[in-house]
Motif scaffolding. Structure first.
Motif, short mmCIF file in Angstrom:
data_model
loop_
_atom_site.label_atom_id
_atom_site.label_comp_id
_atom_site.label_asym_id
_atom_site.label_seq_id
_atom_site.Cartn_x
_atom_site.Cartn_y
_atom_site.Cartn_z
N ARG A 11 0.85 -1.20 0.00
CA ARG A 11 0.00 0.00 0.00
C ARG A 11 0.88 1.24 0.00
O ARG A 11 1.90 1.27 0.69
N GLU A 65 -2.36 5.28 2.07
CA GLU A 65 -3.40 4.27 2.31
C GLU A 65 -2.99 3.27 3.38
O GLU A 65 -3.64 2.24 3.55
N ARG A 111 -4.99 5.54 7.55
CA ARG A 111 -6.45 5.35 7.59
C ARG A 111 -7.00 5.54 8.99
O ARG A 111 -8.07 6.13 9.18
#
Length: 628
Positions: free
Chosen positions: A217, A221, A226
């Protein structure tokens, strides 16, 4: 007055954080001026000296609330802050400048504490982002290395993580073995072993071994990014209880103003009270009847719970979701990838025709090596783990829905799936159409599945439900192993939606796949498995379990119910204090300093009570919470 929290607040941390905030600085200046005025008054200094100090206290501690209150009034909204400033000014107008200044100081201090706990939430989000290192060691295909910025890493690149370094990106280990400390991200107290094929998270700390990690990722992300984004977003939302309180607040504040005017006028009409006496009673009434503590009763516990859940790897997208989770009466689980690992593993190899199990597994792995099927990858992984030689295959061909075949040496080897009534999958291995062995694979239950289902059964009033597209026999066996009560099998996505809508009560669905997304939306609350969950499931869910730990589901339900109890307790504290002080003021004579201390003290108390949910024990304690 509204606020949010992020962690338990020690006095020293308040001081360090507070010095960066203008609200705290002005509150400290107001306190210093109040103490100066009080000292001058006690020392029999000229009246103008201590009046000047008190008025300066008014200006420093009351300027911002007054400006904010007037701005709200211009928009035809009555802010409770303005009521406090009016009360303080009215007190000074009848010579009670000491009491008015005391109100300003305590009011400014409570507001500063509110800002501090709000800032601590923001600091916790920043701290999460600070866990991710700025640089990583990129390893090129030729083995050379160079240091790059983590934000520039691309999916598929390999990074070298030396002992003691932080992992620079979410990814999977492709070389090496080590133990990784994930406590800061996932809450796991003990470092976990990581080897080839295991996931690692950005910001976790490598132990004594070196790892080569393939980036899965980009930095924007990652799990840390997140968590930070969702906690910050959730902090901006409001729960239904808070929205209701804010709707009532306007009408209540107007009622307080009207009642204050009546308290001022009625005694002068019906008795021989002087204006100063009536005004003092009215000032006290306005202070003690103001709903500051009620306004602060709801959001601090909910926001503290969101921050605590985020610290333990559960991303709750809003305060409304946190409030709703506690109302859960039915929990429905998807099977594959949720209750199970979602990855088949070889558990048994049997051989015939004078061959050994290792020979059968090596033949199957050789012919499965070019395959992308999960069963094929599991067979190859099992052979590699046993140190078996995986040879070359020619003429590889996939048999859709059946298996694969190819030439190994001078023999045709075929691996085909066999029908079985069990939860496992059995494939037959044939050489030139003669079956030489069988391989059994299972999608293992998660280690925590049984205990998590047991705890959920204790928390909820209805049976735990299994929703799966798999066969009835497989679903029944998984349900028996986990203790699940109700089974719905061989479901298409639309069937899962119908099953959710047909279930009575407040339904919480836990899933991970694209086919689970409609059910996650249809449920009262949807929770997605974040590590291997599909993007669609993660986007549509109300909450995300970042590390795919099912134990987080009952823990989250318990934490939400604990937050609800804190909200109720706060409302009881606020209402009791208002009723007691108002009754005292109307039925007797309530001293202004005591009214100030009681009102503002209850405001500070409910804010700090909500902050208690930031403690680690609130998360661990919620695991044992019972239904309410």
């Amino acid at each position: 007055m509204t606020g949010s929290t992020s962690r338990t607040i020690a006095p020293a941390s308040i001081f360090r954080t507070g010095l960066r905030l203008p609200e705290v600085r002005w509150a400290l200046v107001a306190l210093a001026l109040f103490l100066l005025g009080w000292a001058l008054q006690l020392a029999d200094a000229p009246e103008w000296c201590w009046w000047t100090a008190y008025l300066a206290c008014y200006a420093t501690g009351g300027w911002d609330p007054a400006r904010a209150g007037l701005a709200e009034l211009a928009d035809r909204r009555l802010d409770v802050d303005l009521l406090m400033i009016v009360a303080a000014v009215a007190a000074a107008s009848i010579g009670q400048v000491f009491d008015g200044a005391l109100l300003i100081v305590i009011f400014a201090t409570s507001g500063a504490l509110e800002v501090v706990v709000t800032q601590r939430t923001a600091d916790s989000v920043t701290a999460l982002l600070d866990l991710a290192p700025e640089q990583a060691t990129l390893r090129a295909t030729d083995g050379t290395t160079r240091v790059v910025n983590c934000r520039d890493l691309e999916v598929g690149e390999h990074i070298l993580v030396r002992p003691g370094e932080r992992v620079g990106a979410d990814g999977v280990v492709v070389e090496g073995r080590s133990e990784v400390d994930q406590q800061a991200v996932t809450g796991e107290s003990i470092p976990v072993s990581r080897a080839v094929g295991d996931d690692v998270l950005s910001g976790t700390v490598n132990g004594t071994g070196a790892l080569v990690v393939e980036v899965r990722r980009p930095a924007s992300e990652s799990v840390i990014a997140r968590i930070a984004a969702l906690v910050a977003e959730a902090s901006e939302t409001k729960a239904p209880t808070q929205l209701f309180i804010e709707k009532v607040e306007q009408a209540y504040s107007v009622t307080v103003v009207i009642a204050t005017l009546l308290v001022l006028g009625v005694p002068m009409v019906l008795s021989d009270s002087t204006f100063d006496e009536a005004l003092l009673r009215a000032i006290v009434f306005m202070i003690v009847a103001s709903p500051c503590a009620v306004v602060l009763s709801t959001m601090p516990p909910l926001l503290a719970s969101i921050a605590n859940a985020g610290r333990n790897g559960v991303l709750v997208k809003s305060a409304a979701v946190m409030e709703a989770v506690g109302r859960t009466t039915v929990v429905a689980f998807d099977k594959t990838g949720t209750l199970t690992e979602g990855r088949p593993e070889v558990v048994d190899v049997s051989a015939a025709d004078d061959r050994t199990p290792d020979e059968v597994l090596a033949l199957a792995a050789t012919v499965e090596h070019p395959s992308e099927h999960p069963l094929g990858r599991a067979i190859v992984a099992a052979a590699t783990a046993r140190g078996l030689e995986v040879g070359a295959v020619e003429g590889f061909r996939a048999l859709p829905g059946l298996g694969v075949t190819g030439i190994v040496g001078d023999q045709r080897v075929t691996v085909e799936r066999a029908d079985t009534p069990t939860a496992g999958t059995v494939v037959g291995v044939a050489v030139d159409d003669l079956v030489v062995g069988r391989i059994e694979l299972v999608d293992r239950l998660r280690d925590e599945a049984v205990e998590s289902v047991r705890r959920i059964r204790e928390l909820t009033t209805e049976p735990v439900v299994l929703l799966t597209g798999d066969r009835h026999s497989v679903a029944a066996e998984v349900a028996e192993q986990t203790g699940i009560d109700a089974v719905h099998a061989e479901l298409m996505p639309e069937d899962k939606v119908r099953a959710v809508r047909a279930t009575r009560g407040h339904v919480l669905v836990v899933g991970d796949g694209i086919n689970d997304a409609p059910a996650l939306v249809a449920a009262d609350t949807g929770i997605a498995m974040g590590r291997r969950g599909s993007d669609l499931a993660v986007q549509t869910a109300d909450a995300i379990i970042a590390r795919d730990d099912l134990a987080a589901v009952p823990a989250l339900i318990g934490l939400s119910r604990l937050a609800h109890r804190y909200v109720v307790a706060n409302l009881c504290i606020a209402a009791t204090m208002i009723i007691a002080l108002v009754t005292w003021d109307l039925a007797g004579t309530l001293p202004l300093p005591l009214a100030v201390a009681g009102h503002e003290g209850s405001t500070v108390l409910v804010a700090l009570n909500g902050a208690r949910l930031l403690r680690r024990s609130a998360w661990s304690g919620s695991r044992g919470a019972q239904s309410t």
